[in-house]
Design a protein around this motif. Structure first.
Motif, PDB file in Angstrom:
ATOM      1  N   ALA A   2       0.844  -1.192   0.000  1.00 26.60           N
ATOM      2  CA  ALA A   2       0.000   0.000   0.000  1.00 26.60           C
ATOM      3  C   ALA A   2       0.882   1.246   0.000  1.00 26.60           C
ATOM      4  CB  ALA A   2      -0.905  -0.018   1.232  1.00 26.60           C
ATOM      5  N   THR A   3       0.270   2.386  -0.235  1.00 30.74           N
ATOM      6  CA  THR A   3       0.971   3.666  -0.164  1.00 30.74           C
ATOM      7  C   THR A   3       0.455   4.460   1.036  1.00 30.74           C
ATOM      8  OG1 THR A   3      -0.639   4.903  -1.482  1.00 30.74           O
ATOM      9  CG2 THR A   3       1.117   3.711  -2.699  1.00 30.74           C
ATOM     10  N   ALA A   4       1.166   5.504   1.375  1.00 32.22           N
ATOM     11  CA  ALA A   4       0.702   6.391   2.447  1.00 32.22           C
ATOM     12  C   ALA A   4      -0.652   6.990   2.075  1.00 32.22           C
ATOM     13  CB  ALA A   4       1.722   7.495   2.696  1.00 32.22           C
ATOM     14  N   PHE A   5      -0.887   7.193   0.780  1.00 26.68           N
ATOM     15  CA  PHE A   5      -2.160   7.750   0.327  1.00 26.68           C
ATOM     16  C   PHE A   5      -3.296   6.754   0.530  1.00 26.68           C
ATOM     17  CE2 PHE A   5       1.334   9.078  -2.498  1.00 26.68           C
ATOM     18  CZ  PHE A   5       1.529  10.349  -1.975  1.00 26.68           C
ATOM     19  N   SER A  17     -14.009  13.560   8.138  1.00 25.89           N
ATOM     20  CA  SER A  17     -13.145  14.729   8.019  1.00 25.89           C
ATOM     21  C   SER A  17     -12.280  14.907   9.276  1.00 25.89           C
ATOM     22  CB  SER A  17     -14.015  15.968   7.805  1.00 25.89           C
ATOM     23  OG  SER A  17     -13.230  17.107   7.613  1.00 25.89           O
ATOM     24  N   VAL A  18     -10.984  15.097   9.063  1.00 25.75           N
ATOM     25  CA  VAL A  18     -10.043  15.371  10.163  1.00 25.75           C
ATOM     26  C   VAL A  18      -9.089  16.473   9.724  1.00 25.75           C
ATOM     27  CG1 VAL A  18     -10.114  13.010  11.100  1.00 25.75           C
ATOM     28  CG2 VAL A  18      -8.351  13.617   9.465  1.00 25.75           C
ATOM     29  N   THR A  19      -8.393  17.044  10.678  1.00 26.05           N
ATOM     30  CA  THR A  19      -7.373  18.014  10.308  1.00 26.05           C
ATOM     31  C   THR A  19      -6.205  17.275   9.655  1.00 26.05           C
ATOM     32  OG1 THR A  19      -6.136  17.898  12.393  1.00 26.05           O
ATOM     33  CG2 THR A  19      -7.966  19.502  12.285  1.00 26.05           C
ATOM     34  N   CYS A  66      -4.429  22.868   3.070  1.00 26.21           N
ATOM     35  CA  CYS A  66      -5.726  22.514   3.649  1.00 26.21           C
ATOM     36  C   CYS A  66      -5.582  22.373   5.161  1.00 26.21           C
ATOM     37  CB  CYS A  66      -6.224  21.184   3.086  1.00 26.21           C
ATOM     38  SG  CYS A  66      -6.517  21.208   1.314  1.00 26.21           S
ATOM     39  N   PHE A  67      -6.607  22.772   5.882  1.00 29.22           N
ATOM     40  CA  PHE A  67      -6.624  22.574   7.328  1.00 29.22           C
ATOM     41  C   PHE A  67      -7.369  21.292   7.666  1.00 29.22           C
ATOM     42  CE2 PHE A  67      -8.836  23.049  11.400  1.00 29.22           C
ATOM     43  CZ  PHE A  67      -7.742  23.152  12.240  1.00 29.22           C
ATOM     44  N   GLN A  68      -8.509  21.117   7.034  1.00 31.51           N
ATOM     45  CA  GLN A  68      -9.383  19.964   7.258  1.00 31.51           C
ATOM     46  C   GLN A  68      -9.454  19.187   5.944  1.00 31.51           C
ATOM     47  OE1 GLN A  68     -10.841  20.081  10.393  1.00 31.51           O
ATOM     48  NE2 GLN A  68     -12.146  18.307  10.310  1.00 31.51           N
ATOM     49  N   ILE A  69      -9.550  17.871   6.052  1.00 29.83           N
ATOM     50  CA  ILE A  69      -9.576  17.052   4.842  1.00 29.83           C
ATOM     51  C   ILE A  69     -10.535  15.883   5.037  1.00 29.83           C
ATOM     52  CG2 ILE A  69      -7.575  15.715   5.587  1.00 29.83           C
ATOM     53  CD1 ILE A  69      -6.665  15.625   2.656  1.00 29.83           C
ATOM     54  N   ASP A  70     -11.249  15.529   3.968  1.00 25.85           N
ATOM     55  CA  ASP A  70     -12.159  14.381   4.062  1.00 25.85           C
ATOM     56  C   ASP A  70     -11.888  13.331   2.981  1.00 25.85           C
ATOM     57  OD1 ASP A  70     -13.180  15.685   1.861  1.00 25.85           O
ATOM     58  OD2 ASP A  70     -15.120  16.115   2.770  1.00 25.85           O
ATOM     59  N   ARG A  71     -10.976  13.643   2.069  1.00 26.23           N
ATOM     60  CA  ARG A  71     -10.541  12.642   1.085  1.00 26.23           C
ATOM     61  C   ARG A  71      -9.158  13.017   0.576  1.00 26.23           C
ATOM     62  NH1 ARG A  71     -11.067  14.260  -4.181  1.00 26.23           N
ATOM     63  NH2 ARG A  71     -12.281  16.141  -4.487  1.00 26.23           N
ATOM     64  N   ILE A  72      -8.460  12.040   0.031  1.00 31.81           N
ATOM     65  CA  ILE A  72      -7.109  12.272  -0.481  1.00 31.81           C
ATOM     66  C   ILE A  72      -7.038  11.760  -1.908  1.00 31.81           C
ATOM     67  CG2 ILE A  72      -6.080  10.124   0.399  1.00 31.81           C
ATOM     68  CD1 ILE A  72      -4.315  13.412   0.717  1.00 31.81           C
ATOM     69  N   ASN A  73      -6.620  12.607  -2.812  1.00 30.08           N
ATOM     70  CA  ASN A  73      -6.466  12.195  -4.202  1.00 30.08           C
ATOM     71  C   ASN A  73      -5.332  11.192  -4.327  1.00 30.08           C
ATOM     72  OD1 ASN A  73      -8.517  13.890  -5.118  1.00 30.08           O
ATOM     73  ND2 ASN A  73      -7.126  15.612  -5.376  1.00 30.08           N
TER      74      ASN A  73
END
Length: 144
Positions: A2-5, A17-19, A66-73
């Motif tokens: 797997a990757t970090a992403f 959603s988290v910071t 970004c401060f808050q994120i709910d998904r990662i490309n």
């Protein structure tokens, strides 16, 4: 592997959603405990000892600004094996409801981050890598 992403995508699916600060710490602890529980890293991307704790620079580049994120490309949670998901789930069970500041403070007390920061001023970002070996050795020595 797997990757970090992929790990970040799985965490975001589970937590919502988290910071970005918190996401970085949860990815770090997932990597650390995978080294102990699964005897292998979750991902190849390096983790560095930045001022506010461990950061995966490759992941940082994806959420920079970004401060808050709910998904990662670029992250696919389905890339994680059953064992990897169980490891991340265990990490989330213990660390997932902690505040970003609590997580950062904890990493500052632990040897892998401290040792990688050795000699750096507290105000310098730095780019010292936290080695997989230092994580495995430290986290094997403590009770989760």
């Amino acid at each position: 592997m797997a990757t970090a992403f992929d790990v970040a995508a799985y965490i975001l699916e589970k937590k919502g959603s988290v910071t970005t600060w918190k996401l970085q710490k949860l990815v770090y602890y997932s990597q650390a405990w995978s080294l102990v529980w699964d005897d292998e890293p979750l991902f190849e991307e390096e983790i560095q000892a930045w001022i506010n704790g461990p950061v995966c620079p490759a992941l940082y580049q994806k959420h920079r600004g970004c401060f808050q994120i709910d998904r990662i490309n670029g992250g696919e949670s389905c890339s994680l094996t059953k064992d990897q998901r169980e490891t991340v789930d265990a990490v989330l069970s213990f660390y997932g409801d902690r505040s970003p500041q609590w997580l950062s403070d904890l990493t500052h007390m632990e040897a892998p981050w401290r040792d990688a920061r050795n000699g750096l001023s507290p105000r310098v970002r730095g780019n010292s890598v936290i080695s997989l070996e230092s994580m495995a050795e430290y986290y094997e020595s403590i009770v989760p």
